[in-house]
Design a protein around this motif. Sequence first.
Motif, mmCIF file in Angstrom:
data_model
loop_
_atom_site.group_PDB
_atom_site.id
_atom_site.type_symbol
_atom_site.label_atom_id
_atom_site.label_comp_id
_atom_site.label_asym_id
_atom_site.label_seq_id
_atom_site.Cartn_x
_atom_site.Cartn_y
_atom_site.Cartn_z
ATOM 1 N N ASN A 46 117.863 83.768 165.940
ATOM 2 C CA ASN A 46 117.853 84.758 164.925
ATOM 3 C C ASN A 46 119.435 84.555 164.777
ATOM 4 O O ASN A 46 120.191 84.703 165.778
ATOM 5 C CB ASN A 46 117.914 85.864 166.171
ATOM 6 C CG ASN A 46 117.922 87.620 165.739
ATOM 7 O OD1 ASN A 46 118.401 87.852 164.317
ATOM 8 N ND2 ASN A 46 118.145 88.131 166.602
ATOM 9 N N ASP A 106 120.070 80.808 174.577
ATOM 10 C CA ASP A 106 119.333 82.400 174.551
ATOM 11 C C ASP A 106 117.810 81.833 174.191
ATOM 12 O O ASP A 106 118.095 81.968 172.617
ATOM 13 C CB ASP A 106 120.596 83.223 173.804
ATOM 14 C CG ASP A 106 119.629 84.777 174.302
ATOM 15 O OD1 ASP A 106 118.958 84.599 175.125
ATOM 16 O OD2 ASP A 106 119.397 85.449 173.071
ATOM 17 N N TYR A 160 112.343 83.814 171.853
ATOM 18 C CA TYR A 160 111.453 83.907 171.219
ATOM 19 C C TYR A 160 110.400 82.464 170.859
ATOM 20 O O TYR A 160 110.093 82.261 170.173
ATOM 21 C CB TYR A 160 112.335 83.764 169.539
ATOM 22 C CG TYR A 160 113.216 85.215 168.906
ATOM 23 C CD1 TYR A 160 111.835 86.621 168.666
ATOM 24 C CD2 TYR A 160 114.000 85.273 169.105
ATOM 25 C CE1 TYR A 160 113.334 87.304 168.504
ATOM 26 C CE2 TYR A 160 115.143 86.154 169.222
ATOM 27 C CZ TYR A 160 113.890 87.318 168.176
ATOM 28 O OH TYR A 160 115.361 88.672 168.478
ATOM 29 N N SER A 197 113.075 86.604 178.040
ATOM 30 C CA SER A 197 112.628 87.683 177.371
ATOM 31 C C SER A 197 111.094 88.425 177.666
ATOM 32 O O SER A 197 110.444 87.355 177.155
ATOM 33 C CB SER A 197 113.718 88.713 176.334
ATOM 34 O OG SER A 197 113.260 89.726 176.476
ATOM 35 N N SER A 213 110.293 91.071 176.427
ATOM 36 C CA SER A 213 110.122 92.240 174.883
ATOM 37 C C SER A 213 109.284 90.925 173.943
ATOM 38 O O SER A 213 108.735 91.944 173.696
ATOM 39 C CB SER A 213 111.782 91.637 174.679
ATOM 40 O OG SER A 213 112.659 92.918 175.537
ATOM 41 N N LYS A 214 109.601 90.062 173.470
ATOM 42 C CA LYS A 214 109.270 89.733 172.026
ATOM 43 C C LYS A 214 107.906 89.197 173.062
ATOM 44 O O LYS A 214 107.219 88.922 172.074
ATOM 45 C CB LYS A 214 109.656 88.814 171.413
ATOM 46 C CG LYS A 214 111.726 89.369 171.610
ATOM 47 C CD LYS A 214 111.800 90.429 170.338
ATOM 48 C CE LYS A 214 113.010 90.905 171.321
ATOM 49 N NZ LYS A 214 114.014 91.139 169.707
ATOM 50 N N ARG A 234 112.214 97.138 178.975
ATOM 51 C CA ARG A 234 113.619 96.127 179.624
ATOM 52 C C ARG A 234 113.686 95.591 180.793
ATOM 53 O O ARG A 234 114.040 95.557 181.699
ATOM 54 C CB ARG A 234 114.912 97.107 180.355
ATOM 55 C CG ARG A 234 114.769 98.429 179.044
ATOM 56 C CD ARG A 234 115.384 97.623 177.694
ATOM 57 N NE ARG A 234 116.487 96.881 177.866
ATOM 58 C CZ ARG A 234 116.619 95.784 176.615
ATOM 59 N NH1 ARG A 234 115.125 95.041 176.023
ATOM 60 N NH2 ARG A 234 117.279 95.228 176.538
HETATM 61 C C1 LIG Z 1 119.306 86.489 170.193
HETATM 62 C C2 LIG Z 1 118.702 87.448 170.980
HETATM 63 N N1 LIG Z 1 118.743 87.181 172.209
HETATM 64 C C3 LIG Z 1 118.976 88.951 173.539
HETATM 65 C C4 LIG Z 1 118.286 89.968 172.940
HETATM 66 C C5 LIG Z 1 117.909 91.139 173.734
HETATM 67 O O1 LIG Z 1 116.755 90.789 174.182
HETATM 68 P P1 LIG Z 1 116.168 91.650 175.192
HETATM 69 O O2 LIG Z 1 115.082 92.742 175.308
HETATM 70 O O3 LIG Z 1 115.474 90.287 176.828
HETATM 71 O O4 LIG Z 1 117.389 92.317 175.819
HETATM 72 C C6 LIG Z 1 117.661 89.503 171.017
HETATM 73 C C7 LIG Z 1 116.816 90.711 171.008
HETATM 74 O O5 LIG Z 1 116.870 91.437 169.711
HETATM 75 C C8 LIG Z 1 117.460 88.750 170.758
HETATM 76 O O6 LIG Z 1 117.200 88.447 169.424
#
Ligand SMILES: Cc1ncc(COP(=O)(O)O)c(C=O)c1O
Length: 394
Positions: free
Chosen positions: A176, A204, A207, A235, A237-238, A246
């Motif tokens: 990202n 990190d 994705y 995560s 999340s995605k 969270r």
């Molecule tokens: C590169 C990157 N790291 C971490 C995160 C944070 O994700 P989380 O929802 O797990 O806090 C994001 C969220 O957009 C991201 O793009």
Amino acid sequence: MRLSKRVENLPPYLFVGITRKIAAKRAKGEEVISFAIGDPDIPTPPHIIDRLCRAARDPVNHRYPETDGLPELHQAIARWYEKRFGVSLDAQKEVLPLIGSKEGIGHIAFCLLDDGDIALVPDPGYPSYSSITTLAGGEPYYLPLKAEKGFLPDLEAIPDDVLKKAKLLWINYPNNPTGAVADLDFFNKVVKFAEQHDLAVCHDGPYTEVAFDGYQPVSFMQADGAKEIGVEFHSLSKSFNMTGWRIGMAVGNATMIDALMRLKTNLDSGIPQAIQYAAIEALTGPQNCIEEHNAIYQRRRDLIVEMLNSIGLEARAPKASLYVWAKVPEGYTSVDFTANLLDQVGVAVTPGVGYGKHGEGYVRLSLTIPDAALVKGLSRLAGWRSTRRRIIRG
Ligand SMILES: Cc1ncc(COP(=O)(O)O)c(C=O)c1O
């Protein structure tokens, strides 16, 4: 009242400004189509929500959770890493659930950096790496990510005097905002480089599950010796459309995991337990939702890339991540272009410079836009092209 210098010097988070601008337009009754934020629009899969609801009804889960997370969640994360990446982890010592990966990304800086220490930070990059470095008393040293190098940092170009003061290296693939990917060779090189220069590595990787055309991203933990020098943030999340709940995790080096856990026991009281049960369900339940979501994102990716190229914004289809990284047309900065799109056709994108000075010349578009809005957004982008032509001819 006098705020701390630390907070006074802290810039507002990138998306706060963008969200405010969009809200101001909407408040005036204007319809804005937003490609700005990477927040999955598709709901969390029903089997995960069912588990969450069941757990929410159980009074055992109404009390304080353990800060370091349920042992069953540690196990589920370790098993998922084994199954997905062939990486074996000690579920207790090498796994730590987080309140979203952003929480751990922020706190790890306080575990590794003392005043004046350098953190090596990708530019463009996820904004927290640099802001949190400064907040923890460290200094970011930016590693340019350039198209001609596949948006990988040139580690050999880091000056010796910087390396002497550097303690931490941040990397992030699938990336990202650029959508770039890294292979195991690159991760192996990173481990060697970190060993040579006594650096801790934070990879990190939220994705790794969002990928297209049959491509399967690798984990940094698959690199030889990765566990000796670093951790990976991940995560739900995605991967499982769970941004709102969270929940994420850090895995890898036991000393770093222990430090992060010690810090967290002083700061937070853990992840709501019902959400931990939902995470266990996500990681151990059916995984076909990932492929289904990726098919949707892939279709959107192709539509967006085609439209961008047709209006003169050079963009490549990313192999993974939720983002298309597109060059702005000549004669615009990324901020000018973003403002122009918003004003002329009510379409919001993110200016590349918001991710660092090497993001200048680009904008980022997210694939997390519902189909109906996507169609409208694309036709507005086509309209921008004709407005532009009229201006140029005019
Ligand atoms: C590169 C990157 N790291 C971490 C995160 C944070 O994700 P989380 O929802 O797990 O806090 C994001 C969220 O957009 C991201 O793009």
